[in-house]
Design a protein around this motif. Sequence first.
Motif, PDB file in Angstrom:
ATOM      1  N   THR A  24       0.828  -1.226   0.000  1.00 42.52           N
ATOM      2  CA  THR A  24       0.000   0.000   0.000  1.00 42.52           C
ATOM      3  C   THR A  24       0.845   1.252   0.000  1.00 42.52           C
ATOM      4  OG1 THR A  24      -0.291  -0.335   2.363  1.00 42.52           O
ATOM      5  CG2 THR A  24      -2.244  -0.605   0.994  1.00 42.52           C
ATOM      6  N   ALA A  25       2.177   1.113   0.127  1.00 40.73           N
ATOM      7  CA  ALA A  25       3.036   2.294   0.016  1.00 40.73           C
ATOM      8  C   ALA A  25       2.719   3.020  -1.296  1.00 40.73           C
ATOM      9  CB  ALA A  25       4.493   1.882   0.067  1.00 40.73           C
ATOM     10  N   ASN A  26       2.331   2.249  -2.331  1.00 35.64           N
ATOM     11  CA  ASN A  26       2.045   2.878  -3.636  1.00 35.64           C
ATOM     12  C   ASN A  26       0.574   2.798  -4.039  1.00 35.64           C
ATOM     13  OD1 ASN A  26       4.862   3.159  -4.023  1.00 35.64           O
ATOM     14  ND2 ASN A  26       4.929   0.960  -4.515  1.00 35.64           N
ATOM     15  N   ALA A  27      -0.293   2.307  -3.144  1.00 37.02           N
ATOM     16  CA  ALA A  27      -1.676   2.053  -3.594  1.00 37.02           C
ATOM     17  C   ALA A  27      -2.601   3.233  -3.306  1.00 37.02           C
ATOM     18  CB  ALA A  27      -2.207   0.801  -2.903  1.00 37.02           C
ATOM     19  N   ASP A  28      -3.585   3.396  -4.190  1.00 43.70           N
ATOM     20  CA  ASP A  28      -4.620   4.408  -3.958  1.00 43.70           C
ATOM     21  C   ASP A  28      -5.787   3.800  -3.191  1.00 43.70           C
ATOM     22  OD1 ASP A  28      -3.446   6.557  -5.640  1.00 43.70           O
ATOM     23  OD2 ASP A  28      -3.681   5.027  -7.195  1.00 43.70           O
ATOM     24  N   TRP A  29      -6.067   2.518  -3.448  1.00 46.40           N
ATOM     25  CA  TRP A  29      -7.240   1.859  -2.858  1.00 46.40           C
ATOM     26  C   TRP A  29      -6.874   0.468  -2.355  1.00 46.40           C
ATOM     27  CZ3 TRP A  29     -12.088   4.271  -3.023  1.00 46.40           C
ATOM     28  CH2 TRP A  29     -12.173   5.389  -3.861  1.00 46.40           C
ATOM     29  N   VAL A  30      -7.466   0.081  -1.222  1.00 45.12           N
ATOM     30  CA  VAL A  30      -7.419  -1.329  -0.804  1.00 45.12           C
ATOM     31  C   VAL A  30      -8.864  -1.788  -0.607  1.00 45.12           C
ATOM     32  CG1 VAL A  30      -6.691  -2.989   0.948  1.00 45.12           C
ATOM     33  CG2 VAL A  30      -5.158  -1.146   0.284  1.00 45.12           C
ATOM     34  N   LYS A  65      -7.271   4.911   0.275  1.00 46.47           N
ATOM     35  CA  LYS A  65      -8.718   4.785   0.535  1.00 46.47           C
ATOM     36  C   LYS A  65      -9.085   3.300   0.628  1.00 46.47           C
ATOM     37  CE  LYS A  65     -10.176   9.057  -1.698  1.00 46.47           C
ATOM     38  NZ  LYS A  65      -9.520   9.443  -2.961  1.00 46.47           N
ATOM     39  N   CYS A  66     -10.097   3.019   1.442  1.00 45.01           N
ATOM     40  CA  CYS A  66     -10.419   1.609   1.719  1.00 45.01           C
ATOM     41  C   CYS A  66     -11.886   1.308   1.468  1.00 45.01           C
ATOM     42  CB  CYS A  66     -10.109   1.302   3.189  1.00 45.01           C
ATOM     43  SG  CYS A  66      -8.351   1.356   3.509  1.00 45.01           S
TER      44      CYS A  66
END
Length: 425
Positions: A24-30, A65-66
């Motif tokens: 998630t260091a590079n993620a916009d959404w999980v 964002k999740c």
Amino acid sequence: MSKTVLIGSQWGDEGKGKIIDVLTANADWVVRYQGGNNAGHTVEIGDQKYVLHLTPSGILREECKCVIGNGLVVDLIGLMNELTELVERGIKLDGRLFISDRAHIVLQYHKEIDGAKEGLAGEGKKIGTTQRGIGPAYADKVDRIGLRMGDILEDDFLDMVRANTEDKNIILESMGNEPLDIDKLLPLVKEAADYLRPFICDTIPLLHEAVKNDDEILFEGAQGVMLDVDFGTYPFVTSSNTGAGGAPAGSGVPPNAIDRVVGIVKAYTTRVGEGPFPTELKDEMGAHIAKVGHEFGATTGRPRRCGWFDAVIARYSAMVGGINEWALMKLDVLDAVETIKVCVAYEVDGERITNVPASIRKLERCTPVYEEFKGWNTPTTGCTQWDELPEQAQKYVEYLENLTGVKVSILSVGPKRESTLLLDR
Ligand code: GDP
Ligand code: IMO
Ligand code: MG
């Protein structure tokens, strides 16, 4: 930007939470897409340890964002408690957490029925569930009598809860349980519903917009392929599709948007709960792995059963899961093992097989065919690069790659973020 699904490839607890956190260091959404608070995903950051059950692990990175997708079953009170604790620990939720209005609700009666069924099950029939009401809630969903998060937005939500609880009380009494006290229960449900209401929305357009913008999206699987209701060791499974196929169904993002599937796999195998486990070690070696690996359930605290790496299962998971790469976890737990065994096939009824039989009776009759591998007897936890690993450990990784036909792209040698090697060989 990639749309990546991360799935457990054994019987759960492979270390999904840790890898989601690293990526998630590079993620916009999980996005969580199945299961409920039967999951327990551990993330260790510095001296802080978080165990997430329903909240996507991306919540621990402020920019991320999740989404709790439509495929989940959400324990209202459980989620409220989890979020309250996160807020107390300084995590911001506003504008970051979105709960699908199509996700199903887990209420107290689901948990009671889960427990009562387990209590009534005869010898050899107990599943060893987490007793979080998961099976009964998914049963209501497919029986078309479940309540969904969107129902919370209706004025008569509490009437719906009352009516359903009255129906279930009849079932509970028939199972020998006390009926639930509805008047005591409703204020608790109301409190949780009020707390969660601001986060409920239609998450499908949000995710489609994210796909259109080419955002980086991670889909966080829960449990593992061997607990999948279709592909796992049925009936000793959970009640959802835990594999990559669950991601489109449980999020509304179409399958052709997904371009990467990472299988999370331990350097050995564990299982919590009942059911067949061909490479299980009931000896000192099993106890050694359990002790060094701290193999206790993150949700229920139950000891996990431990055994050798099972390449038959890993190959099968890779096949049904469409796994393109492995995140190989907990290599450090084998640091002091003299001789490591790996199951390469099963022997059953006088035959050698390399597939996972559908019948658990047959799987229970399988005896593993092992190959032996010399251990490295050197700590690996401090290693940050491939070249720093002991040669025998490198060979073990390559040996597992050859056996499973899938490359290891992430190697984990400790619970913390920094004990992670991103491999580019
Ligand atoms: P999940 O359910 O797949 O997210 O996994 P769990 O959190 O239930 O269990 C994994 C456990 O292993 C957690 O306690 C993690 O902190 C820990 N862990 C993860 N990766 C490693 C690793 O490479 N080495 C060691 N020793 N522990 C790890
Ligand atoms: P994570 O996401 C390990 C197991 C239970 C039981 C079976 C059915 O942390 O990997 P359920 O409560 O789902 O009806 O129980 O599935 N199980 C898990 N085992 N990790 C999990 O989640 C699990 N979630 C459920 O122990 O055997
Ligand atoms: Mg877990």
